[in-house]
Design a protein around this motif. Structure first.
Motif: not given
Length: 54
Positions: A29-30, A12-15, A10, A46
């Motif tokens: 990331a993201g 960083s900053n993944a939702t 995973n 996204n």
């Protein structure tokens, strides 16, 4: 319900919304994961989309 199998990487900053993610997946990331991921591979964006196989 959130189910995350083994072998997940995973970024960083993944939702990650309440979804199921299969084995051997890389989430960039993201990225924003809004739907179940049923195929191994690399996902980013996204909403997160499959970029390529592993």
């Amino acid at each position: 319900m959130k189910i995350i199998e083994s072998g997940i990487k995973n970024g960083s900053n993944a939702t990650i919304m309440p979804v199921e993610i299969c084995d051997h997946v890389v989430i960039g990331a993201g990225a924003v994961v809004t739907k179940n991921i049923n195929e191994p591979g690399i996902y980013a964006g996204n909403p997160a989309m499959k970029l390529r196989d592993l």
